[in-house]
Design an enzyme around this catalytic site. Structure first.
Site, PDB file in Angstrom:
ATOM      1  N   ASP A 118      -3.088 -24.096 -60.587  1.00  0.00           N
ATOM      2  CA  ASP A 118      -2.076 -23.108 -60.965  1.00  0.00           C
ATOM      3  C   ASP A 118      -1.087 -23.739 -61.926  1.00  0.00           C
ATOM      4  OD1 ASP A 118      -0.242 -20.984 -61.061  1.00  0.00           O
ATOM      5  OD2 ASP A 118       0.777 -21.658 -59.231  1.00  0.00           O
ATOM      6  N   GLY A 149       6.844 -11.358 -56.772  1.00  0.00           N
ATOM      7  CA  GLY A 149       7.080 -10.623 -58.001  1.00  0.00           C
ATOM      8  C   GLY A 149       8.322 -11.144 -58.708  1.00  0.00           C
ATOM      9  N   SER A 174       4.249 -17.398 -54.021  1.00  0.00           N
ATOM     10  CA  SER A 174       4.901 -17.214 -55.304  1.00  0.00           C
ATOM     11  C   SER A 174       6.396 -16.923 -55.134  1.00  0.00           C
ATOM     12  CB  SER A 174       4.180 -16.108 -56.081  1.00  0.00           C
ATOM     13  OG  SER A 174       4.527 -16.141 -57.431  1.00  0.00           O
ATOM     14  N   TYR A 175       6.888 -15.785 -55.647  1.00  0.00           N
ATOM     15  CA  TYR A 175       8.313 -15.505 -55.474  1.00  0.00           C
ATOM     16  C   TYR A 175       8.684 -15.291 -54.012  1.00  0.00           C
ATOM     17  CZ  TYR A 175      13.053 -14.221 -56.560  1.00  0.00           C
ATOM     18  OH  TYR A 175      14.429 -14.214 -56.620  1.00  0.00           O
ATOM     19  N   HIS A 220      -3.304 -19.946 -58.272  1.00  0.00           N
ATOM     20  CA  HIS A 220      -2.021 -19.511 -57.722  1.00  0.00           C
ATOM     21  C   HIS A 220      -2.144 -18.851 -56.350  1.00  0.00           C
ATOM     22  CE1 HIS A 220       2.190 -18.513 -58.122  1.00  0.00           C
ATOM     23  NE2 HIS A 220       1.956 -17.228 -57.964  1.00  0.00           N
TER      24      HIS A 220
END
Length: 481
Positions: free
Chosen positions: A402, A100, A196-197, A454
């Site tokens: 992605d 996030g 991701s994060y 992603h």
């Protein structure tokens, strides 16, 4: 998945990531597990999940509930844990984190990507995921930090302190307190994985474990980390984003040349240059026309409310917050269904998130957390070096469609490690087809997934399970048909 919001406020871009997606398993691949397996039955029985609405019949146990990480402030993190489908007592423990910052590992990882139950398209039930990673490991999903999903604090000031270090420390405290509920897992081989994060969360938590393992009474048997389309180093991530957009015909030659000429992503404030700022604005503007997380799939055009209460169309046009979806029948609006499912009183009661009457307001991502994120390390490459020196196994993979944390970003970041190549670039195979390419370095393996966005497991569920199995076994991905 994690929502990614791209902020350009006063020409200060915050490179933070979310992610989301929905794996859907075709009916011919679904199977429901029978009887007669040996179960560990070693968890906290008060957290045992029974009567979960719409759950397929399975032959393993799963648990959900809260672990307090700070008694004084009343800070508690929500988890969902699935024992391995077979021989749980012999298999490792894997912690999965979505990023996030502000997005739910339960809403994304557990029930859209790699868990055994996937939220159905009507938001009223679950379907079995034939490619769940708990085939190979005991899987623990954590909603972190507080404010994400069902996780909460009774002290409002906690929400003003959220950042990378805060999150790592709470996750570390969670693990030790979780082991009190599940003592048979304390000495198990342990891995951390995420997307991701979580490309920052995972190495930061791994470093904290490594440092505190010097006290043998706190020892956690961490063996390695696995990272998918991870945010790694801000400068390289931005360069990769722009170069990928140009190489995939999302932006013009002129925009690309302006960025290359005017943007110094290694500076502390590259956005003070007006030409750079406007050119990057143009990159983001073009990406709002499609799904940045999945270049070649459709976006959600439903008029139903998304997880932030806005219409999906409005959200797409304004901030490109909807995640990439899948080809081949995947529903680009699954986030809405997850919100419907997790806000049901009977679901919250079954997961021990509420008593079924005093409901929690669950959302798949918390934009307040994202917008007010305190500290974010500009690069975790120094942590990579430390983990490699300590002998931890590090595998990094990239879905190659992605645009948000594209394969170029990861290649640029990893190249800064200047690691010696031990096995050269070559294809890896699954079901007699090229699944991607990979290269092995001294201390790190990097792989691509061909045609995946992603959140790779949503696009390539069978391939990602095979890849995960190779990671756990310490074997190279199959390089022959």
């Amino acid at each position: 998945m994690d929502n990614i919001v791209l902020k350009l406020s006063s020409h200060t871009l915050v490179l933070l990531l979310f992610l989301s997606f929905e794996p859907v398993v075709s009916s011919r691949h679904r199977q429901y597990w029978g009887h007669g397996k040996k179960l560990m039955s070693s968890g906290d029985n008060s957290d045992l999940v029974t009567g979960l609405p719409g759950q397929p019949q399975v032959d393993f146990q799963h648990y959900a509930g809260y672990v307090t990480v700070n008694e004084t402030n009343g800070r508690s993190l929500f988890y969902w844990f699935y024992e391995a489908m077979t021989k749980a007592e012999e298999k490792p423990l894997v912690l999965w984190l979505n990023g996030g910052p502000g997005c739910s590992s339960v809403g994304y990882g557990a029930t859209q990507e790699i868990g055994p139950f996937l939220v159905d398209s009507d938001g009223q039930g679950l379907k079995f995921n034939n490619f769940s990673w708990n085939r190979e490991a005991n899987m623990l999903f954590l909603e972190s930090p507080v404010g994400v999903g069902f996780s909460y604090s009774n002290t409002t000031s906690d929400y003003e302190q959220l950042g990378d270090d805060f999150t790592a420390n709470d996750a570390y405290n969670f693990l030790h307190n979780w082991f009190l509920k599940f003592p048979s897992y304390r000495t198990k081989t342990f891995y951390i994985a995420g997307e991701s994060y979580a490309g920052k969360y995972v190495p930061e938590l791994a470093e904290l474990i490594l440092d505190r393992n010097k006290d043998m009474s706190l020892h956690i048997d961490l063996k390695g980390i696995l990272l998918g389309n991870p945010e790694t180093s801000d400068a390289e991530d931005w360069m990769g984003l722009v170069d990928y957009a140009w190489s995939h015909a999302v932006i013009s030659d002129e925009t690309h040349q302006t960025v290359k000429k005017s943007c110094d992503f290694n500076s502390s404030d590259p956005w003070h240059n007006e030409d750079c700022s406007q050119a990057v604005d143009e990159v983001l503007k073009q990406y709002k026309e499609i799904d940045i997380y999945s270049l070649y799939t459709s976006t959600c055009f439903a008029s139903t409310a998304n997880s932030n209460g806005q219409s999906v169309q409005t959200s797409m046009k304004r901030s490109s917050t909807m995640m990439p979806r899948m080809m081949g029948g995947y529903d680009p609006c699954l986030d809405d269904y997850a919100k419907t499912f997790y806000n049901r009183p009977d679901v919250q009661k079954a997961l021990h998130a509420s008593d079924g009457h005093n409901l929690k307001n669950w959302s798949i991502c918390n934009n307040n957390i994202f917008n007010n994120w305190g500290d974010s390390k500009p690069s975790v490459i120094p942590i990579y070096k430390k983990l490699i020196s300590a002998g931890l196994k590090i595998w990094v993979y990239s879905g190659d469609t992605d645009g948000r944390v594209p394969v170029l970003s990861t290649r640029y970041s990893l190249s800064s490690l200047a690691l010696p190549v031990t096995k050269p670039w070559r294809p890896w195979y699954h079901d007699n087809e090229v699944s991607g390419w990979f290269e092995e370095y001294q201390g790190l393996t990097f792989a691509t997934f061909r045609g995946a966005g992603h959140a790779v497991p949503c696009f390539k569920p069978s391939n990602s399970l095979a890849f995960f199995s190779s990671f756990l076994l310490g074997e190279s991905p199959p390089s022959t048909k």
